[in-house]
Design an enzyme around this catalytic site. Structure first.
Site: not given
Length: 415
Positions: A197, A293, A360
């Protein structure tokens, strides 16, 4: 049954986070939600004996390497052994960003802004696992989790005295690297910089710099997991994520720490977007990303601020509730992602694993990294794809067919 129970636990946890923060705005809410997205599954890992690794504080305060609140930054290190004794994997932690006084002040009262609130031990799962059956290629490497407490992807360098905020992500990065080099990383014969991330974005921003830490004889590559944040319009036609990134870059004085190869021809905010960096990087890079995502859908494409009527509410939380028109919009987002990586993928040194999942971060979670029912593309799990690429066993350019063709996904669903 185990998988259903696991999903139920995570959904319940995410629901609590969402409800608790529903009256907070985008930037504050996402600090909490992204943590759940990244770490929810590992918290409830089916592994009954996960490796717990203690926190080491970096004594670099004299160089200004401090968290948002001025406390010392830290990392978790598990030593390698055997054939991996001189190999190093650095995992940059993720967890959103802060872009103004209010969101950064909120953040410094959490583990994303202060080591006072960090866990003293972390579970090492997925790419950080020490078990060959869970992490076949990197289990015996020196594995490091660098904690994220600056809110600008390890890239800011400034302060706000009035609010008592320190923006020292770039100094934290340097202090951590110096500390690890002193502990043996300077002698590495193999190294991999990775991140999830906001940490996946940082891995891209720091990749070439990381390569230059080592002699040319050292095998150095980088891995970005869920870090391909796109400079895209939201459902209202606005630029939610560009506005967020512009705030981060300006407020945390990021400009001077961005790759010069980008800022010499683009504005600083554009150079915080991976799509403007990946084609110019010299170091081999592997991109792991879900084509849909979850964080980007919820916070960049269809945030509540861009959807005042609530038309996207159900779709945002559960892809199975998306209308045909909404799915067409999301397919357009996937098309944009594939367009962004097209030139990048033409280089033999780079690798791709873009699956058509609503997910994610897939490298630190054991269920999505390497397990009996892990997501696969062409029968290859993420762990095997990354290992094949890193060790040059095969060229890896894996791109899934569009949703709903992939039945191996571990899709995130919210209530």
């Amino acid at each position: 049954m185990k998988k259903l129970l696991l999903v139920g636990i995570i959904v319940a946890g995410l629901t609590l986070v969402t409800q608790a923060n529903e009256y907070l705005d985008f930037n504050v809410t996402e600090i909490d939600r992204i943590e759940e997205l990244e770490f929810g599954f590992s918290k409830y890992s089916s592994n009954l004996n996960p490796l717990l690794v203690g926190l080491t504080l970096i004594r670099g305060a004299d160089s200004g390497a401090v968290c948002l609140d001025g406390t010392l930054p830290g990392y978790h290190l598990h030593r390698g052994h055997g054939s991996g004794a001189n190999s190093w994997l650095i995992q940059l932690e993720g967890g959103g960003w802060c872009n103004n006084v209010r969101t950064c002040v909120y953040r410094k009262k959490t583990r994303r802004g202060s080591s006072n609130y960090m866990e003293k031990q972390l579970q090492f799962t997925g790419i950080l696992s020490d078990k060959a059956q869970e992490n076949p290629d990197f289990f015996n490497w020196n594995r490091v989790k660098l904690r994220y407490c600056d809110g600008a992807s390890f890239s800011g360098d400034g302060q706000n005295k009035a609010a008592q905020l320190q923006f020292r992500g770039e100094r934290i990065w340097r202090a951590a690297i110096d500390d690890l080099k002193a502990k043996g990383m300077r002698y590495a014969n193999q190294a991999l910089l990775s991140g999830c991330s906001a940490g996946g974005l940082a891995a891209i921003l720091r990749c070439d710099e990381f390569r230059n830490l080592f002699p040319r004889s050292t095998k150095v590559k980088c891995l970005s997991d869920a870090g391909l944040f796109l400079d895209t319009a939201d459902v209202s036609g606005g630029r939610t994520i560009r506005n967020l990134y512009n705030g981060v870059v300006e407020f945390q004085s990021v400009k001077n720490n961005l790759p010069r190869i980008c800022t010499n021809h683009l504005d600083p905010t554009s150079c915080f977007f991976p799509q403007n960096l990946i084609g110019q990087m010299k170091t081999p890079l592997f991109i792991v990303n879900a084509a849909y995502d979850t964080w980007q859908i919820q916070s960049s494409i269809a945030p509540t601020s861009a959807d005042p009527s609530g038309f996207w509410h159900d779709c945002r939380l559960n892809h199975e509730k998306c209308t045909p028109a909404q799915m067409r919009f999301l397919q357009g987002f996937r098309d944009q992602m594939l367009s962004v990586v097209r030139g990048f993928s033409m280089s033999r040194q780079n690798g791709l694993f873009i699956n058509s999942c609503f997910a994610h971060c897939q490298t630190e979670r054991q269920d999505t990294w390497f397990a009996d029912d892990s997501p696969v593309i062409k029968k290859k799990a993420v762990a095997i794809a990354v290992g094949d690429w890193y060790f040059d066993r095969a060229e890896v350019k894996l791109v899934d067919c569009p949703y709903p063709c992939d039945k191996s996904c571990h899709n995130l669903v919210f209530r």
